[in-house]
Design an enzyme around this catalytic site. Structure first.
Site, mmCIF file in Angstrom:
data_model
loop_
_atom_site.group_PDB
_atom_site.id
_atom_site.type_symbol
_atom_site.label_atom_id
_atom_site.label_comp_id
_atom_site.label_asym_id
_atom_site.label_seq_id
_atom_site.Cartn_x
_atom_site.Cartn_y
_atom_site.Cartn_z
ATOM 1 N N GLU A 182 1.351 -90.300 73.740
ATOM 2 C CA GLU A 182 -0.012 -90.835 73.807
ATOM 3 C C GLU A 182 -0.796 -90.528 72.548
ATOM 4 O O GLU A 182 -1.531 -91.365 72.039
ATOM 5 C CB GLU A 182 -0.739 -90.256 75.021
ATOM 6 C CG GLU A 182 -0.089 -90.611 76.342
ATOM 7 C CD GLU A 182 0.288 -92.058 76.418
ATOM 8 O OE1 GLU A 182 -0.494 -92.889 75.939
ATOM 9 O OE2 GLU A 182 1.369 -92.379 76.923
ATOM 10 N N HIS A 236 -0.124 -92.683 69.647
ATOM 11 C CA HIS A 236 -0.793 -93.986 69.686
ATOM 12 C C HIS A 236 -2.175 -93.938 69.040
ATOM 13 O O HIS A 236 -2.716 -94.969 68.677
ATOM 14 C CB HIS A 236 -0.969 -94.444 71.129
ATOM 15 C CG HIS A 236 0.254 -95.094 71.694
ATOM 16 N ND1 HIS A 236 0.939 -96.090 71.055
ATOM 17 C CD2 HIS A 236 0.895 -94.901 72.863
ATOM 18 C CE1 HIS A 236 1.965 -96.465 71.804
ATOM 19 N NE2 HIS A 236 1.963 -95.763 72.901
#
Ligand SMILES: [Zn+2]
Length: 1053
Positions: free
Chosen positions: A463, A466
């Site tokens: 995550e 990203h």
């Protein structure tokens, strides 16, 4: 914010087994973490949630999986990436990213707004007082809504609007106007605790959005807006605050709001559009803006979160909901006092006014709408700061927050790892917003398996990656999602290696990812990694398990090939250049390739040098084409072989289907002279002569996305080499040999005997990866063989492969302290799991004894919950529970059932339920499943059904339940169709007789929807019966021959 869970080894294979159950569970109860730095994205929540909680979306998912795929063996995640968690991670959609630089505020030069974190109705932006009021006062009530049901003038014949009905089409909304800023005001009527009640307004959202945009002219404004959003007044003003009359608000298309203005706008001029709206929080589906219950003491409380990828932002507020349209966001949340609101950015001010609190957030940097995120809860939090001062908070259910520390501890090192890797400092003051399920986010040393820790690390690393790759630079359209996901998947493994100070993960996980991807990609009708820019991406997202494998796993392997081709350092330089060139903008894969090639060409070396093709030429063959090649290896003499490629056809067609697909295949090898990595290119279909340089196998480190097929003499030699010294073949290649030969045997392209012979060395194997691959195939074979008359023959083969390793571990002591993070630990886990499942007597005996001990130690009421009296190692628990219930008494079941009811931790509850579903008693089975269904807010029925489908008891208990209790079936179909769907998949899974098929058909007659949804599963059940009839005898025969040959070999040694 983060929601957390626990993982366990048995998930691993369960998901393999139940390929159609791959959808992650949804246990929204617990923790959430807000990673502070502003760029928030949430991910894991994402699809997992969607799938499991909803009553409708799962259905779609399950029905679109190809039927072949459902039953295929999968190389599953290793314990490290345990089932559910792994799934969620890979599913993980990117969430939000909000980016506000730490030191400089980023404001696009085109933005007419000051970079300050003004509240949305601030007069700084020159808004009229009328609008300001509108945002402060709940101006939305049903009486002012204009009727919007009629529709005029737009037709799909107008080329601009031809895709307007297609929710997932890039060209759905003509991009005429450019949004610059959204001022989003949301008032959430959240009855977060029982004493807070808004009556009929419970779970309502009153909203107001002001869109600042630069007009492209004309008298129409189209926005995405879900039809469930009740839109009130719409006001358009030009930059001089002159109102333009809105003649009509069209609602002719379900996803679009179509404003017709009385006069034309001026091209290039800035306008504002104010829209009031009212909608409901989602309660059944974790998509859009949704609420979820959790237990606080004796109370049921609610929290709110968002999950907007891919096209849910439009359900939260009207907007242009495509990734390539980035804008800034000013967010203001009005929420019940007592709760805390968090969003992408740091909060700017919090004003309490009686029962309501208004939290205003700083302005985001430009970002895509799907990254918008918020959460409201009364969760406490843990707080950490990175060395550069980036703030991260982990919000979590208070009863679990002591297990959220690892999560908090992981964030800063990961941030710093990426700052170094990407060469771009994290731009925000706080981490943005990430939500994660409890099952993925909690860890407590000594109480959770180590695999959970690594899962958690990998998810967070994914995550957070990203934030740069996906959020800072975003794909233009979803067809390039593969780039974000493939990259994040790959780099997160590197990050875990960094965190754990190891290096083995990167290679090992690549092998696993490749195995899973091949398995999916070999099926007919798969999509390429990258679709056309103008394609409808919806179909890419419908079949989630398959998409997951292609978009996350295949793409990560492709990206790894790129990395190897241009060399790691150059790859890193290229990424840095790419990110800094497209900061806060959108890019596609061509943009990336161009940058990589530029960097490659400017440096010495690289495996493309001197070739008459470019990186794009190579990559086009991998990303634009679905499927993959098989390379035939035929010996000429000694190490000299020919290599020849063709498309791998998993299904055998007679006559063969013509296929023209060709790949530019890099064959990586270590040059024995220079000991450097080199590449041998196979670029067309002609055989090419290759020197294997004394290696037993081609591509020994498994770097290229392909299958390999050797000639039979070579297979014999490889088998012999493995038996003599299995370490002479690298572990990834041992795994690949098992995978390729098993896959080819599946449809008769090769005898199973070749595959079984290869596995004979495994009695000595100590590495996890080959066992994992082998184990994945067991998920395919076991349910087929278990009730077959030749099961004893096959079982003998399995006991030979698994019994030896089990005995070795058992002799050392199953509780012996092995470094949990070691390959050997994972091997032990999977060996014990499989030995117990196939009923290997020493394993069953061990389980029974340990359960008896548990009952002796923990029988007191107050003891049931205590973990102190439970001496069973975590990795053994579900096996022990399962064997105890399978072979035990009614009292054993009652004891465990009581324990399940009391247990708080989802992971332990899952272990216990795995045991409960091993019951052979109809009444017990009914009790357990009904209790699970009733309690579905707390756990995921789908995942439990997946796990339980592994039990090798040929029962039809669940079928009997639904067959006899038609009212219960009907009730579930009306109130919990997704749960029912999961259970019915399990029912079909256990169908092995024609008469049960008939019963099943009869039972579902009044429910044609389920009949339709389960058609693929039913088909699989019939295929299994056919397999048993036609293939099983040969299969068992091949196993028997392999055993004999092994005996002969041992006698000769
Ligand atoms: Zn991702």
């Amino acid at each position: 914010m983060l929601i957390c869970t626990l993982s366990r080894p048995e998930y691993v294979s369960s998901r393999l087994f139940f390929a159609d159950f791959v959808i992650a569970p949804f246990a929204l109860e617990e923790c959430r973490q807000e990673l502070s730095p502003e760029p928030g994205r949430m991910r894991p929540f994402s699809d997992a949630v969607t799938a499991s909680a909803s009553t409708t979306s799962t259905t779609a998912v399950a029905t679109t999986v190809t039927s072949e795929q459902r039953d295929s063996p999968w190389c599953s995640a290793r314990p490290l990436a345990i089932g559910i968690v792994a799934v969620s991670m890979s599913f993980a959609l990117i969430y939000f990213l909000m980016i506000v630089p730490l030191t400089t505020t980023i404001i696009p030069s085109t933005s007419p707004f000051p970079p300050t974190s003004s509240s949305s109705s601030s007069s700084e932006s020159g808004l009229s007082s009328k609008v300001s009021q509108a945002t402060d006062v709940p101006l939305i009530n049903s009486t002012i809504f204009v009727p919007t049901t009629d529709y005029i003038s737009t037709t799909t014949e107008d080329p601009l609007y031809q895709y307007i009905e297609d929710k997932h089409h890039r060209l759905q909304i003509p991009l005429i106007h450019i949004p610059l800023l959204y001022e989003v005001n949301l008032k959430l009527f959240l009855p977060w605790k029982p004493s807070v009640n808004f009556g009929t307004d419970n779970f309502m959202v009153e909203g107001h959005v002001r869109v600042h945009f630069t007009s492209g002219g004309g008298s129409r404004v189209l926005l995405h807006s879900d039809s469930e959003q009740h839109v009130g007044e719409c006001i358009v003003q030009d930059e001089f605050n002159r109102e333009i009359f809105v003649k009509h608000v069209g609602r002719g298309f379900p996803q679009v709001l179509d404003l017709h203005l009385a006069t034309d706008m001026i091209h290039g001029m800035n306008y504002t559009l104010d829209i009031a709206f009212r909608s409901h929080m989602q309660q059944e589906v974790a998509a859009g803006l949704f609420s979820v219950p959790y237990t606080n003491g004796n109370e049921t409380r609610y929290v709110v979160a968002t999950h907007l990828q891919v096209s849910e932002a439009r359900t939260v507020f009207p907007c242009i909901d495509v990734p390539e349209v980035k804008a800034q966001f000013d967010t203001v949340i009005t929420h019940p006092t007592g709760t805390t609101a968090i969003a992408n950015m740091m909060d700017n001010s919090t004003v309490v006014d009686g029962g309501w609190t208004t939290t205003t957030f700083r302005r985001t940097p430009p970002m895509s709408t799907y990254l918008f995120a918020l959460s409201v809860s009364d969760f406490p939090y843990l707080e950490v700061f990175s060395s550069r001062g980036v703030r991260s908070r982990v919000y979590c259910d208070p009863s679990k927050i002591d297990s959220a520390q690892l999560l908090a501890d992981v964030i800063s090192p990961v941030l710093e790892f990426y700052e170094d890797y990407f060469g771009i400092p994290y731009p925000l003051e706080k981490l943005g917003l990430i939500t994660i399920r409890q099952t993925a986010g909690l860890y407590k040393e000594g109480q959770f398996p180590i695999a959970q820790k690594h899962n958690l690390q990998e998810i967070i690393a994914h995550e957070v990656a990203h934030q740069w790759f996906g959020n800072l630079v975003t794909m233009k359209w979803w067809n390039d999602l593969w780039l974000n996901e493939g990259f994040a998947t790959l780099i997160s493994v590197r990050a875990v290696d960094f965190l754990e100070n190891t290096t083995w993960r990167y290679e090992d996980r690549s092998a696993e990812l490749q195995c899973v991807a091949l398995r999916t990609d070999q099926m007919d009708g798969m999509q390429p990694v990258s679709g056309s820019k103008n394609s409808n991406f919806g179909r890419y997202f419908d079949a989630r398990p398959a998409i997951n494998a292609i978009v996350y796993k295949k793409s990560s392997i492709i990206i790894r090939m790129i990395e190897r081709l241009i060399e790691e350092d150059i790859f890193k330089q290229g990424l840095r250049r790419f990110l800094s060139s497209f900061l806060y903008k959108n890019a596609d894969h061509e943009d990336l390739f161009n940058v990589l090639l530029y960097v490659h060409d400017s440096s010495a070396g690289g495996h493309l040098s001197g070739q008459n093709f470019s990186l794009s030429d190579v990559m086009d063959t991998w990303i634009r084409q679905a499927h993959f090649p098989i390379v035939h290896v035929n010996r000429i003499e000694g190490s000299i072989v020919t290599l020849r490629q063709e498309k791998y056809e998993h299904n055998v067609y007679n006559p063969p289907r013509p296929n023209e697909q060709v790949w530019k295949i890099p064959i990586f090898y270590d040059d024995p002279v220079s000991s450097k990595h080199k590449v041998f290119w196979l670029t067309d279909k002609r055989p090419k002569v290759f020197d294997m340089g004394g290696q037993h196998v081609v591509d020994p480190h498994q770097l290229t996305y392909m299958r390999l097929r050797y000639d039979m003499d070579m297979y014999s030699d490889i088998t012999m080499a493995l038996l003599q010294d299995y370490k002479s073949v690298p572990a990834n290649s041992r795994s690949r040999l098992i995978d390729d030969t098993m896959a080819m045997a599946e449809n008769g392209q090769m005898s199973y005997k070749v595959a079984f012979n290869i596995t004979m060395y495994m009695t000595e194997e100590t590495s996890y990866r080959p066992f994992q691959t082998f184990s994945a195939y067991l998920d395919f074979f076991l349910p087929r063989m278990y009730i077959h008359e030749s099961w004893p023959v096959y079982k003998k083969y399995l006991e030979m492969i698994l019994g030896g390793p089990y005995d070795k571990f058992s002799n050392q002591g199953l509780d012996m302290d092995i470094d949990e993070d070691s390959d050997l630990y994972h091997t032990r886990e999977i060996v014990v799991l499989r030995a117990c499942i196939i009923g290997y007597e020493p394993c069953v005996q061990m389980a029974k004894e340990r359960f008896a001990e548990l009952r002796r130690n923990c029988s007191g009421e107050h003891q049931l919950l205590s973990d102190n009296c439970n001496k069973i190692s975590y990795y053994l628990r579900s096996h022990v529970y399962s064997a105890a219930i399978n072979y035990g008494s009614k009292e054993d079941f009652d004891f465990l059932f009581k324990k399940w009811n009391l247990e708080h931790y989802l992971m332990e509850r899952d272990r216990i339920f795995t045991g409960l579903c091993y019951t052979n008693d109809r009444a017990n089975s009914d009790l357990a499943w009904k209790a699970l269904v009733k309690n579905r807010a707390r756990e995921n029925v789908l995942a439990r059904a997946g796990i339980c489908s592994k039990k090798l008891i040929n029962d039809s208990l669940l079928l009997e339940l639904f067959y006899e209790e038609k009212d219960y079936l009907k009730e579930l179909s009306e109130t919990a169709d997704q749960v029912l769907h999961s259970l019915l998949m399990l029912v079909v899974r256990n169908i092995n007789k024609k008469k049960d098929i008939d019963k099943f058909d009869e039972m579902l007659k009044p429910h044609p929807l389920f009949t339709r949804m389960l058609a693929g599963n039913r088909y699989q059940a019939i295929e299994r019966m056919k397999w048993r009839q036609f293939t099983a005898p040969y299969f068992a025969g091949n196993a028997s021959e392999a055993i004999e040959e092994m005996g002969a070999f041992q006698r000769n040694v």
